[in-house]
Write a protein that holds these residues in place. Sequence first.
Motif, PDB file in Angstrom:
ATOM      1  N   GLN A 169      10.386 -11.224 -43.388  1.00 27.83           N
ATOM      2  CA  GLN A 169      10.205 -10.533 -41.564  1.00 27.83           C
ATOM      3  C   GLN A 169       8.952  -9.846 -42.364  1.00 27.83           C
ATOM      4  O   GLN A 169       8.188  -9.642 -41.722  1.00 27.83           O
ATOM      5  N   ARG A 207       2.943 -12.811 -39.308  1.00 30.87           N
ATOM      6  CA  ARG A 207       3.470 -14.262 -38.644  1.00 30.87           C
ATOM      7  C   ARG A 207       1.398 -14.412 -37.808  1.00 30.87           C
ATOM      8  O   ARG A 207       1.470 -13.309 -37.092  1.00 30.87           O
ATOM      9  N   LYS A 233       0.499 -16.540 -33.726  1.00 26.82           N
ATOM     10  CA  LYS A 233       0.489 -17.732 -33.695  1.00 26.82           C
ATOM     11  C   LYS A 233      -0.211 -18.882 -33.583  1.00 26.82           C
ATOM     12  O   LYS A 233      -1.817 -18.217 -34.070  1.00 26.82           O
TER      13      LYS A 233
END
Length: 67
Positions: free
Chosen positions: A26, A31, A33
Amino acid sequence: MTTNGAIQEAAELLNKAAAVTVNHAQQDIPRIKSGDLMQQKRELEIDHAGRIYRLRITQLNKLILTA
């Protein structure tokens, strides 16, 4: 140490290793969307090293990347 104790200790070590792996992944992988990437469109083109790739949202709301 009993067999049950050894199994329990091994399970705890595996759980800790899995947690570290998840936390590590992570932290290292950005990341974004899909909605932010697609900007209200169903398709976009990505230029990667001079080759054009097409990222599309399918009718089943899945992503597909084609060259």
